[in-house]
Write an enzyme that holds these catalytic residues in place. Structure first.
Site, PDB file in Angstrom:
ATOM      1  N   GLY A 110      -3.640  -1.583 -18.470  1.00  0.00           N
ATOM      2  CA  GLY A 110      -3.544  -1.524 -19.932  1.00  0.00           C
ATOM      3  C   GLY A 110      -4.060  -0.179 -20.437  1.00  0.00           C
ATOM      4  CG  HIS A 111      -8.220   0.744 -20.052  1.00  0.00           C
ATOM      5  ND1 HIS A 111      -8.892  -0.018 -19.123  1.00  0.00           N
ATOM      6  CD2 HIS A 111      -8.730   0.379 -21.262  1.00  0.00           C
ATOM      7  CE1 HIS A 111      -9.774  -0.796 -19.734  1.00  0.00           C
ATOM      8  NE2 HIS A 111      -9.684  -0.587 -21.031  1.00  0.00           N
TER       9      HIS A 111
ATOM     10  CG  ASP B 112      -8.573  -5.496 -27.748  1.00  0.00           C
ATOM     11  OD1 ASP B 112      -9.317  -6.449 -27.538  1.00  0.00           O
ATOM     12  OD2 ASP B 112      -8.137  -4.769 -26.829  1.00  0.00           O
TER      13      ASP B 112
ATOM     14  CD  GLN C 184     -10.894  -2.552 -30.693  1.00  0.00           C
ATOM     15  OE1 GLN C 184     -11.992  -2.992 -30.429  1.00  0.00           O
ATOM     16  NE2 GLN C 184     -10.116  -2.022 -29.769  1.00  0.00           N
TER      17      GLN C 184
ATOM     18  CG  LEU D 232      -3.630  -6.029 -16.803  1.00  0.00           C
ATOM     19  CD1 LEU D 232      -2.744  -4.826 -16.635  1.00  0.00           C
ATOM     20  CD2 LEU D 232      -4.524  -6.208 -15.593  1.00  0.00           C
TER      21      LEU D 232
ATOM     22  NE  ARG E 268     -14.858  -9.516 -23.477  1.00  0.00           N
ATOM     23  CZ  ARG E 268     -16.157  -9.516 -23.738  1.00  0.00           C
ATOM     24  NH1 ARG E 268     -16.963 -10.243 -23.029  1.00  0.00           N
ATOM     25  NH2 ARG E 268     -16.629  -8.797 -24.733  1.00  0.00           N
TER      26      ARG E 268
HETATM   27  P1  AMP Z   1     -11.499  -1.874 -23.924  1.00  0.00           P
HETATM   28  O1  AMP Z   1     -11.916  -1.016 -22.768  1.00  0.00           O
HETATM   29  O2  AMP Z   1     -11.288  -3.287 -23.572  1.00  0.00           O
HETATM   30  O3  AMP Z   1     -12.375  -1.662 -25.128  1.00  0.00           O
HETATM   31  O4  AMP Z   1     -10.062  -1.343 -24.356  1.00  0.00           O
HETATM   32  C1  AMP Z   1      -9.818  -0.001 -24.642  1.00  0.00           C
HETATM   33  C2  AMP Z   1      -8.435   0.131 -25.233  1.00  0.00           C
HETATM   34  O5  AMP Z   1      -7.477  -0.370 -24.304  1.00  0.00           O
HETATM   35  C3  AMP Z   1      -8.263  -0.677 -26.519  1.00  0.00           C
HETATM   36  O6  AMP Z   1      -7.481   0.064 -27.432  1.00  0.00           O
HETATM   37  C4  AMP Z   1      -7.536  -1.907 -26.038  1.00  0.00           C
HETATM   38  O7  AMP Z   1      -6.755  -2.518 -27.032  1.00  0.00           O
HETATM   39  C5  AMP Z   1      -6.655  -1.321 -24.946  1.00  0.00           C
HETATM   40  N1  AMP Z   1      -6.243  -2.378 -24.008  1.00  0.00           N
HETATM   41  C6  AMP Z   1      -7.045  -3.280 -23.385  1.00  0.00           C
HETATM   42  N2  AMP Z   1      -6.305  -4.135 -22.642  1.00  0.00           N
HETATM   43  C7  AMP Z   1      -5.001  -3.776 -22.817  1.00  0.00           C
HETATM   44  C8  AMP Z   1      -3.762  -4.278 -22.327  1.00  0.00           C
HETATM   45  N3  AMP Z   1      -3.690  -5.326 -21.508  1.00  0.00           N
HETATM   46  N4  AMP Z   1      -2.623  -3.655 -22.719  1.00  0.00           N
HETATM   47  C9  AMP Z   1      -2.670  -2.585 -23.557  1.00  0.00           C
HETATM   48  N5  AMP Z   1      -3.809  -2.066 -24.043  1.00  0.00           N
HETATM   49  C10 AMP Z   1      -4.968  -2.641 -23.692  1.00  0.00           C
END
Ligand code: AMP
Length: 270
Positions: free
Chosen positions: A32-33, A145, A148, A178, A181
């Site tokens: 995802g990232h 998210d 957010q 993805l 968590r």
């Molecule tokens: P996090 O590390 O969970 O704070 O996420 C960092 C960024 O990655 C945020 O903009 C999330 O929305 C994005 N993100 C997390 N999981 C996914 C995913 N499965 N698909 C696309 N973007 C994601």
């Protein structure tokens, strides 16, 4: 890839760049990232990825403590992707300067904001800080998210004149979105999460064909999922894609869920 740990060093390094793409993360880098990073690299801008597990957005101490961390693996992935900069500041550095406080009003206290007291205030606070340091032209965030993304657009996009690029949710083959968590769940629970995601995807499809009937069925779906999978659903709601209002099925809408499975909170939308 340059790894930078202080705001001072980052400022020195990027002051001459006008086209910066910023991908904020809390680490545990997954596909995802990676999709956000690739979207930034496509624009041929310098890409900064931050890894910062922001303490102020965790409304439970234990949740912060057990949030998965694996910086070595993260660095290896980011290097392989040829990211220009990894910004990995300390809590002390990020919170050293005074910055605006955010308070959500009643109409924004919905979905996750309702049950995670102070969570989005913490997210907005840290994003306000990071964006004032990095001053990127483009910001890349995931629809995973969604709330957010919505709140950052609402409160910060004008202030920083930043283009917010929303990127679609990346899922594993079994439909599960993805998420860092997910690392806290074993195979058995991930299988349950996958079945839940499939049911909700189908429910979203059905809702397009028979909106009012599906809306009426929603409470039954909630009970069914809770009993079948032994989960606790925080919310299961259809909401307008643009303003997150309870939806009237006239405009584009999404189905939002947050639930606890084996003490891990998962969120998703379809
Ligand atoms: P996090 O590390 O969970 O704070 O996420 C960092 C960024 O990655 C945020 O903009 C999330 O929305 C994005 N993100 C997390 N999981 C996914 C995913 N499965 N698909 C696309 N973007 C994601």
């Amino acid at each position: 890839m340059k790894i930078i740990t202080s705001i001072f060093d980052l400022n020195k390094e990027i002051k001459n760049y006008k086209n910066i793409g910023f991908v904020p993360t809390m680490g545990g880098i997954h596909a995802g990232h990676v999709s956000l990073i690739k979207a930034s690299q496509k624009k041929k801008s310098k890409t900064i990825v931050s890894i910062f597990i922001n303490p102020t957005q965790f409304n439970k101490k234990n949740d912060f403590k057990k949030y998965p961390r694996n910086i070595k693996k993260d660095i290896a992935i980011l290097k392989k992707l040829n990211v220009d900069y990894l910004f990995k500041p300390s809590v002390k550095d990020v919170y050293r300067f005074k910055s605006k406080k955010f308070n959500l009003k009643k109409n924004d206290k919905i979905l996750c904001a309702k049950s995670r007291n102070g969570h989005f205030e913490g997210v907005l606070n840290v994003m306000n800080r990071l964006m004032s340091i990095i001053k990127s032209k483009d910001l890349y965030m995931g629809e995973k998210d969604y709330q957010q993304l919505y709140l950052i657009k609402k409160f910060l996009s004008k202030k920083f004149r930043v283009r917010i690029n929303s990127c679609p949710t990346i899922r594993i083959k079994n439909n599960v979105a993805l998420s860092t968590r997910n690392k806290l769940l074993n195979k058995k629970y991930l299988k349950k999460a996958s079945e839940i995601a499939l049911i909700l995807r189908n429910l979203k499809r059905k809702s397009k064909l028979q909106p009012s009937k599906t809306a009426l069925d929603l409470p039954n779906y909630k009970i069914l999922l809770e009993t079948k999978y032994n989960i606790k659903i925080d919310y299961l709601e259809f909401r307008d894609e643009k303003n997150l209002k309870i939806n009237n099925f006239k405009n584009k809408f999404r189905l939002f869920i947050a639930y606890n499975i084996n003490k891990v909170r998962l969120i998703d939308n379809f």
